[in-house]
Write a protein that holds these residues in place. Structure first.
Motif, mmCIF file in Angstrom:
data_model
loop_
_atom_site.group_PDB
_atom_site.id
_atom_site.type_symbol
_atom_site.label_atom_id
_atom_site.label_comp_id
_atom_site.label_asym_id
_atom_site.label_seq_id
_atom_site.Cartn_x
_atom_site.Cartn_y
_atom_site.Cartn_z
ATOM 1 N N GLN A 151 0.370 -1.538 -0.354
ATOM 2 C CA GLN A 151 -0.241 -0.494 0.335
ATOM 3 C C GLN A 151 0.513 0.617 0.486
ATOM 4 O OE1 GLN A 151 -3.624 -0.037 -0.344
ATOM 5 N NE2 GLN A 151 -3.047 -1.800 -0.091
ATOM 6 N N LEU A 152 0.862 2.361 -0.806
ATOM 7 C CA LEU A 152 1.640 3.580 -1.096
ATOM 8 C C LEU A 152 0.411 4.269 0.361
ATOM 9 C CD1 LEU A 152 2.829 5.689 -2.019
ATOM 10 C CD2 LEU A 152 0.888 6.566 -3.750
ATOM 11 N N GLU A 153 1.574 4.657 1.181
ATOM 12 C CA GLU A 153 0.730 5.128 1.915
ATOM 13 C C GLU A 153 1.235 6.853 2.818
ATOM 14 O OE1 GLU A 153 3.084 3.765 5.774
ATOM 15 O OE2 GLU A 153 1.387 2.311 5.743
ATOM 16 N N GLY A 154 1.939 7.517 1.467
ATOM 17 C CA GLY A 154 2.074 8.732 0.891
ATOM 18 C C GLY A 154 3.698 9.695 0.685
ATOM 19 N N VAL A 155 3.756 10.123 1.118
ATOM 20 C CA VAL A 155 5.325 10.724 0.358
ATOM 21 C C VAL A 155 6.293 11.053 1.379
ATOM 22 C CG1 VAL A 155 6.110 12.129 -1.258
ATOM 23 C CG2 VAL A 155 4.645 10.779 -2.635
ATOM 24 N N LEU A 156 7.035 11.226 2.327
ATOM 25 C CA LEU A 156 8.354 11.491 2.817
ATOM 26 C C LEU A 156 8.339 13.512 1.846
ATOM 27 C CD1 LEU A 156 9.117 9.336 4.845
ATOM 28 C CD2 LEU A 156 6.768 10.639 5.112
ATOM 29 N N ARG A 157 8.657 14.353 2.141
ATOM 30 C CA ARG A 157 9.085 15.515 1.135
ATOM 31 C C ARG A 157 10.446 15.451 1.437
ATOM 32 N NH1 ARG A 157 5.861 20.194 1.357
ATOM 33 N NH2 ARG A 157 5.675 19.916 3.549
ATOM 34 N N SER A 158 11.532 15.999 0.542
ATOM 35 C CA SER A 158 12.765 16.141 1.020
ATOM 36 C C SER A 158 13.857 15.519 2.047
ATOM 37 C CB SER A 158 12.956 17.636 1.581
ATOM 38 O OG SER A 158 12.510 18.530 0.358
ATOM 39 N N ASN A 159 13.266 13.981 2.055
ATOM 40 C CA ASN A 159 13.557 13.360 2.942
ATOM 41 C C ASN A 159 15.241 12.743 3.293
ATOM 42 O OD1 ASN A 159 12.329 11.402 4.838
ATOM 43 N ND2 ASN A 159 12.884 9.575 3.426
ATOM 44 N N GLU A 160 15.510 12.340 1.776
ATOM 45 C CA GLU A 160 17.179 12.353 1.648
ATOM 46 C C GLU A 160 18.233 12.390 1.187
ATOM 47 O OE1 GLU A 160 18.532 8.240 0.814
ATOM 48 O OE2 GLU A 160 17.366 7.977 -0.899
ATOM 49 N N PHE A 161 19.059 13.351 1.083
ATOM 50 C CA PHE A 161 20.264 14.330 0.537
ATOM 51 C C PHE A 161 21.200 13.229 -0.529
ATOM 52 C CE2 PHE A 161 23.629 16.631 -0.240
ATOM 53 C CZ PHE A 161 23.660 17.974 -0.820
ATOM 54 N N LEU A 162 20.697 13.728 -1.850
ATOM 55 C CA LEU A 162 21.867 12.772 -2.825
ATOM 56 C C LEU A 162 22.521 13.155 -3.520
ATOM 57 C CD1 LEU A 162 19.262 10.370 -4.849
ATOM 58 C CD2 LEU A 162 20.752 10.299 -3.208
ATOM 59 N N TYR A 163 23.767 14.028 -3.079
ATOM 60 C CA TYR A 163 24.904 14.172 -3.103
ATOM 61 C C TYR A 163 25.131 15.947 -3.535
ATOM 62 C CZ TYR A 163 26.033 9.306 -4.328
ATOM 63 O OH TYR A 163 26.203 8.134 -3.959
ATOM 64 N N ASP A 164 23.816 16.557 -3.815
ATOM 65 C CA ASP A 164 23.761 17.492 -4.413
ATOM 66 C C ASP A 164 22.455 18.384 -4.037
ATOM 67 O OD1 ASP A 164 22.527 16.930 -6.536
ATOM 68 O OD2 ASP A 164 24.384 18.352 -7.980
ATOM 69 N N VAL A 167 15.144 14.754 -2.430
ATOM 70 C CA VAL A 167 13.989 13.672 -3.021
ATOM 71 C C VAL A 167 13.742 13.433 -2.585
ATOM 72 C CG1 VAL A 167 15.878 13.039 -4.768
ATOM 73 C CG2 VAL A 167 15.766 11.622 -2.706
ATOM 74 N N ASP A 168 12.216 13.871 -2.632
ATOM 75 C CA ASP A 168 10.774 12.596 -1.822
ATOM 76 C C ASP A 168 11.400 11.777 -1.798
ATOM 77 O OD1 ASP A 168 10.732 15.205 -1.921
ATOM 78 O OD2 ASP A 168 9.109 15.833 -3.233
ATOM 79 N N HIS A 169 10.703 10.680 -1.230
ATOM 80 C CA HIS A 169 10.332 9.313 -0.815
ATOM 81 C C HIS A 169 8.904 8.548 -0.487
ATOM 82 C CE1 HIS A 169 14.253 7.627 0.262
ATOM 83 N NE2 HIS A 169 14.763 8.528 -0.515
ATOM 84 N N ALA A 170 8.088 7.922 -1.449
ATOM 85 C CA ALA A 170 6.998 7.170 -1.793
ATOM 86 C C ALA A 170 7.347 6.460 -0.878
ATOM 87 C CB ALA A 170 6.787 6.320 -2.424
#
Length: 192
Positions: A151-164, A167-170
């Motif tokens: 089940q898709l529960e939602g999106v975590l905004r600006s959840n992970e820093f990728l180098y520069d 990104v949001d996470h589903a």
């Protein structure tokens, strides 16, 4: 060393020190491909870095905090799958995975996650809930929980820093009763 069969050509095998060279090679040849979605590539510069990671996963297993497996296909290491840690009080965990580009498109990861859930998460460990998080733009990674009925529960905004950039996470989840219901209803190991 524990082995969990997936198909005639593929299995999950608990990571061990002897896998360090091949796992480093797989990481290194896929570095540009993996860099789009995985934040740890800059700290894996030589075989000893991969050996240290494997040592940490063995310690994690000894502390009953989960197990990391190599995904083996036709005798070659294709990727990895494991839990981040286990919350035993609430009987839940989250899993992460990656696959080398040359092994994409064979259904390996879907089969690997299904086998992992069957044998460990909802089997041996008897957990109640498992989550999978993937960057919203990572269509291939998001397809795995979607194929398996998470089940898709939602999106975590600006959840992970990728180098520069961030990104949001589903966030997807599966409960034990839902997984057992899907399996007893005859869902194939590939999720199709």
């Amino acid at each position: 060393m524990r082995v969990i069969p997936m198909t005639m050509e593929a299995c999950l095998k608990q990571l061990e020190p002897a896998d360090a060279e091949e796992l480093f090679w797989l990481t290194d040849v896929n570095r540009a491909y993996l860099r789009q979605w995985l934040p740890w590539l800059d700290i894996v510069r030589e075989v000893k870095d991969t050996a240290q990671f494997i040592a940490l996963t063995i310690d994690q297993h000894k502390r009953r905090q989960g197990t990391h497996y190599g995904i083996w296909y036709k005798g070659r290491l294709a990727g990895t799958l494991g839990v981040h840690s286990i919350d035993w009080n609430n009987r839940k965990t989250s899993i992460g995975y990656w696959l080398g580009e040359q092994f994409q498109g064979k259904g390996l990861m879907t089969q690997a996650v299904a086998a992992y859930l069957d044998h460990l998460v909802f089997g041996e460990w008897n957990l109640e809930r498992v989550a999978i998080q993937a960057a919203t733009g990572n269509v291939k990674s998001r397809a795995i929980p979607e194929r398996l009925g998470f089940q898709l529960e939602g999106v975590l905004r600006s959840n992970e820093f990728l180098y520069d950039h961030f990104v949001d996470h589903a966030v997807y989840s599966m409960l034990a009763a839902e997984w057992r219901g899907r399996r007893s209803a005859g869902m194939s190991r590939s999720g199709i």
